[in-house]
Design a protein around this motif. Structure first.
Motif, short mmCIF file in Angstrom:
data_model
loop_
_atom_site.label_atom_id
_atom_site.label_comp_id
_atom_site.label_asym_id
_atom_site.label_seq_id
_atom_site.Cartn_x
_atom_site.Cartn_y
_atom_site.Cartn_z
N GLN A 1 52.30 20.83 74.91
CA GLN A 1 51.50 22.05 74.73
C GLN A 1 50.20 21.77 74.00
N GLY A 2 50.19 20.77 73.14
CA GLY A 2 48.98 20.41 72.42
C GLY A 2 48.12 19.42 73.17
N ARG A 3 48.55 19.09 74.39
CA ARG A 3 47.84 18.11 75.23
C ARG A 3 47.61 16.80 74.49
N ASP A 4 48.64 16.38 73.73
CA ASP A 4 48.58 15.14 72.96
C ASP A 4 49.09 13.94 73.74
N LEU A 5 49.41 14.13 75.01
CA LEU A 5 49.92 13.04 75.82
C LEU A 5 48.76 12.30 76.47
N PRO A 6 48.90 11.00 76.69
CA PRO A 6 47.79 10.22 77.22
C PRO A 6 47.43 10.54 78.66
N GLU A 7 48.33 11.12 79.40
CA GLU A 7 48.11 11.41 80.82
C GLU A 7 48.62 12.81 81.15
N GLU A 8 48.15 13.35 82.27
CA GLU A 8 48.66 14.62 82.77
C GLU A 8 50.09 14.40 83.27
N ILE A 9 51.00 15.27 82.91
CA ILE A 9 52.40 15.13 83.28
C ILE A 9 52.65 15.80 84.63
N GLY A 10 53.34 15.08 85.52
CA GLY A 10 53.66 15.61 86.83
C GLY A 10 55.10 16.06 86.96
N LEU A 11 55.96 15.65 86.01
CA LEU A 11 57.38 15.98 86.05
C LEU A 11 57.97 15.81 84.66
N VAL A 12 58.86 16.72 84.29
CA VAL A 12 59.62 16.60 83.05
C VAL A 12 61.08 16.39 83.42
N ILE A 13 61.71 15.40 82.79
CA ILE A 13 63.15 15.18 82.92
C ILE A 13 63.73 15.38 81.53
N THR A 14 64.72 16.27 81.42
CA THR A 14 65.30 16.54 80.11
C THR A 14 66.82 16.58 80.16
N ASP A 15 67.40 16.22 79.04
CA ASP A 15 68.82 16.37 78.82
C ASP A 15 69.07 17.85 78.47
N HIS A 16 70.32 18.26 78.47
CA HIS A 16 70.63 19.64 78.09
C HIS A 16 70.95 19.76 76.61
N LEU A 17 71.95 19.01 76.13
CA LEU A 17 72.36 19.11 74.73
C LEU A 17 71.58 18.13 73.88
N MET A 18 70.75 18.67 72.98
CA MET A 18 69.96 17.84 72.07
C MET A 18 69.87 18.57 70.74
N PRO A 19 69.71 17.84 69.65
CA PRO A 19 69.59 18.50 68.34
C PRO A 19 68.25 19.22 68.21
N GLY A 20 68.29 20.38 67.58
CA GLY A 20 67.07 21.13 67.31
C GLY A 20 66.69 22.10 68.41
N MET A 21 67.02 21.77 69.65
CA MET A 21 66.63 22.62 70.78
C MET A 21 67.39 22.16 72.01
N THR A 22 68.00 23.08 72.73
CA THR A 22 68.66 22.70 73.98
C THR A 22 67.61 22.51 75.07
N GLY A 23 68.02 21.89 76.15
CA GLY A 23 67.12 21.75 77.29
C GLY A 23 66.66 23.10 77.80
N ALA A 24 67.56 24.09 77.81
CA ALA A 24 67.19 25.43 78.28
C ALA A 24 66.14 26.06 77.37
N ASP A 25 66.29 25.91 76.07
CA ASP A 25 65.29 26.43 75.13
C ASP A 25 63.94 25.73 75.34
N PHE A 26 64.01 24.42 75.56
CA PHE A 26 62.79 23.64 75.82
C PHE A 26 62.08 24.18 77.06
N VAL A 27 62.84 24.37 78.16
CA VAL A 27 62.23 24.81 79.41
C VAL A 27 61.67 26.23 79.26
N ARG A 28 62.37 27.11 78.56
CA ARG A 28 61.84 28.47 78.35
C ARG A 28 60.48 28.42 77.65
N ALA A 29 60.38 27.60 76.62
CA ALA A 29 59.11 27.46 75.90
C ALA A 29 58.06 26.79 76.78
#
Length: 144
Positions: free
Chosen positions: A57-85
């Protein structure tokens, strides 16, 4: 162009897309990152979904992202919470969710993601990535 150049291009095709890989399990992240890099993708692996969201969201990545691959269960935020945001700022960005929990798929019903169950074999991972990126007909046998 020499024969060696042609062979090298066949084994490591031109980088076709930039992938953001999010998984709190460092071993799984490294394994998937290696599989994807060998297939010619540029992969940024992040172990923390909150940090990954801040970076994208802060565009702090070195390149434009074409795809996100995420796990579901992670500490701090689930994959679903991540995708909603993520959908608030990147509504059309392709997302692949990989989970060991079949029932987790329900949490992504309205989030326009592709859901795959673990274990996801390398060929299945690459085929899914290729489909999500709209790529056609690449030879996966050179990757194994």
């Amino acid at each position: 162009m020499s024969l060696a150049t042609v062979a090298l291009e066949h084994l490591n095709p031109r980088m076709t897309a930039n992938i953001l890989l999010i998984d709190d399990n460092a071993i799984q992240a490294a394994t998937r990152q290696t599989i994807l890099r060998r297939a010619g993708y540029f992969v940024i692996a992040v172990l923390n979904p909150v940090r990954a969201l801040e970076q994208i969201q802060g565009r702090d990545l070195p390149e434009e992202i074409g795809l996100v691959i995420t796990d579901h269960l992670m500490p701090g935020m689930t994959g679903a919470d991540f995708v909603r945001a993520l959908r608030k700022t990147h509504p059309m960005l392709p997302v692949l969710v990989i989970s060991g929990l079949e029932e987790a798929e329900q949490e992504y019903a309205e989030l326009d993601v592709t859901f795959r169950m673990k274990p996801l074999l390398p060929d299945n991972l690459l085929e899914t990535v290729k489909q999500l990126l709209g790529e056609s007909g690449s030879d996966l046998s050179a990757v194994s």
